[in-house]
Design a protein around this motif. Structure first.
Motif, short mmCIF file in Angstrom:
data_model
loop_
_atom_site.label_atom_id
_atom_site.label_comp_id
_atom_site.label_asym_id
_atom_site.label_seq_id
_atom_site.Cartn_x
_atom_site.Cartn_y
_atom_site.Cartn_z
N SER A 64 0.81 -1.22 0.00
CA SER A 64 0.00 0.00 0.00
C SER A 64 0.84 1.27 0.00
CB SER A 64 -0.92 0.02 1.23
OG SER A 64 -0.15 -0.08 2.42
N ARG A 65 2.13 1.14 0.31
CA ARG A 65 3.00 2.32 0.38
C ARG A 65 3.53 2.67 -1.01
NH1 ARG A 65 8.70 2.79 3.67
NH2 ARG A 65 9.26 4.88 2.97
N ARG A 66 3.31 3.91 -1.43
CA ARG A 66 3.76 4.35 -2.75
C ARG A 66 5.26 4.56 -2.77
NH1 ARG A 66 -0.10 9.08 -4.85
NH2 ARG A 66 1.24 8.77 -6.66
N LEU A 67 5.84 4.34 -3.94
CA LEU A 67 7.28 4.52 -4.09
C LEU A 67 7.60 6.00 -4.26
CD1 LEU A 67 8.15 1.65 -6.60
CD2 LEU A 67 8.31 1.60 -4.11
N SER A 68 8.72 6.40 -3.71
CA SER A 68 9.19 7.78 -3.90
C SER A 68 9.81 7.91 -5.29
CB SER A 68 10.22 8.13 -2.83
OG SER A 68 11.40 7.35 -3.01
N ARG A 69 10.12 9.13 -5.68
CA ARG A 69 10.74 9.36 -6.98
C ARG A 69 12.09 8.64 -7.07
NH1 ARG A 69 11.31 15.39 -9.15
NH2 ARG A 69 9.04 15.13 -9.05
N ALA A 70 12.88 8.70 -6.01
CA ALA A 70 14.18 8.04 -6.00
C ALA A 70 14.01 6.52 -6.09
CB ALA A 70 14.96 8.40 -4.73
N GLU A 71 13.00 6.00 -5.40
CA GLU A 71 12.76 4.55 -5.44
C GLU A 71 12.31 4.11 -6.83
OE1 GLU A 71 11.49 3.63 -0.79
OE2 GLU A 71 9.98 4.36 -2.22
N ARG A 72 11.47 4.92 -7.48
CA ARG A 72 11.04 4.58 -8.84
C ARG A 72 12.23 4.55 -9.79
NH1 ARG A 72 6.70 8.15 -7.71
NH2 ARG A 72 7.61 9.75 -9.05
N LYS A 73 13.18 5.46 -9.58
CA LYS A 73 14.38 5.47 -10.41
C LYS A 73 15.15 4.16 -10.22
CE LYS A 73 18.51 8.25 -11.41
NZ LYS A 73 19.52 7.21 -11.16
N PHE A 74 15.25 3.70 -8.97
CA PHE A 74 15.89 2.41 -8.70
C PHE A 74 15.17 1.28 -9.43
CE2 PHE A 74 18.30 3.79 -4.79
CZ PHE A 74 19.52 3.27 -5.19
N VAL A 75 13.84 1.32 -9.41
CA VAL A 75 13.04 0.28 -10.05
C VAL A 75 13.30 0.27 -11.55
CG1 VAL A 75 10.69 -0.42 -10.67
CG2 VAL A 75 11.24 0.17 -8.31
N TYR A 76 13.31 1.45 -12.19
CA TYR A 76 13.55 1.51 -13.64
C TYR A 76 14.93 0.96 -13.98
CZ TYR A 76 9.51 4.67 -13.65
OH TYR A 76 8.27 5.21 -13.50
N GLU A 77 15.93 1.34 -13.20
CA GLU A 77 17.28 0.85 -13.46
C GLU A 77 17.37 -0.66 -13.26
OE1 GLU A 77 19.76 3.09 -10.86
OE2 GLU A 77 19.72 4.91 -12.08
N ALA A 78 16.71 -1.14 -12.21
CA ALA A 78 16.73 -2.57 -11.93
C ALA A 78 15.98 -3.36 -12.99
CB ALA A 78 16.13 -2.85 -10.55
N GLU A 79 14.89 -2.81 -13.49
CA GLU A 79 14.13 -3.48 -14.55
C GLU A 79 14.97 -3.57 -15.83
OE1 GLU A 79 10.40 -1.54 -15.04
OE2 GLU A 79 9.45 -2.64 -13.38
N ASP A 80 15.68 -2.50 -16.15
CA ASP A 80 16.56 -2.52 -17.33
C ASP A 80 17.64 -3.59 -17.18
OD1 ASP A 80 15.19 -0.53 -18.62
OD2 ASP A 80 16.55 1.08 -18.03
#
Length: 200
Positions: A64-80
């Motif tokens: 339920s906790r939304r990701l912060s902008r910095a966390e979303r950046k981590f997610v995009y990099e990790a997905e790549d």
């Protein structure tokens, strides 16, 4: 290999993930033989739906906790990074296969719907009056996939963009435009048998 250890752990396969990847090998060989460029985008989508990257990065984080902008950046990099590892899995499993259309990294950066759009308009790219059609094609692409929705998926459509955000949109559109042209250059060259020449 990324220097960030949090991201690099995404490429460490579990037994279940390896079994799942092995189950996709027959489909990979069929896609390779039939030049199905939607194979990797579909595969990435299904993989990330089964094993969301954010769960690997933050296993104790509540859904339920939304990701912060910095966390979303981590997610995009990790997905790549995850996508490159998945590609590497199949390349390691079948090193004898010569480079084909599935080897194009640009192919995996598009969604299945976007690939269908790109394929549907490839004949326009070869027309002599392409310079006239180009702005029309881009307008159609950005109408279907607005850049602002890509940059800020949670931002309401009715909310006006700031001057800085509009600048970001223009820069992103420029990057998409280059990516679309690169896709056609590489894709059509490969269809004409020019892939090996371009690589050398």
């Amino acid at each position: 290999m990324p220097t960030n250890s949090r991201i690099s752990v995404v490429g460490d396969w579990t037994v279940c993930q390896l079994e799942w990847l092995k189950d996709q090998e027959e489909s990979y060989l069929e896609a390779y033989a039939e030049e199905q460029i939607s194979f990797f985008p579909d595969l990435f989508h299904r993989y990330l739906a089964l094993w969301p990257v954010w769960r690997t990065l933050w296993p104790a984080k509540p859904r339920s906790r939304r990701l912060s902008r910095a966390e979303r950046k981590f997610v995009y990099e990790a997905e790549d990074y995850c996508k490159s590892c998945i590609r590497g899995y199949f390349e390691d499993r079948y090193p004898h296969l010569p480079p084909g259309i599935l080897a194009l990294p640009e192919v995996g950066d598009w969604s299945s719907r976007q690939l269908q759009w790109l394929e549907a308009h490839q004949s326009s790219f070869l027309r002599s009056d392409f310079h006239v059609l180009w702005p029309i094609l881009l307008e159609d692409f950005f109408t279907i996939w607005p850049v602002s929705a890509f940059l800020w998926p949670t931002k309401p459509v009715s909310c006006r963009l700031t001057r800085e955000e509009r600048r970001c949109v223009l820069e992103a559109k420029a990057e998409f435009t280059v990516a679309i042209r690169l896709f056609y250059d590489r894709y059509l060259s490969l269809q004409d048998g020019g892939y090996r020449t371009m690589r050398e």
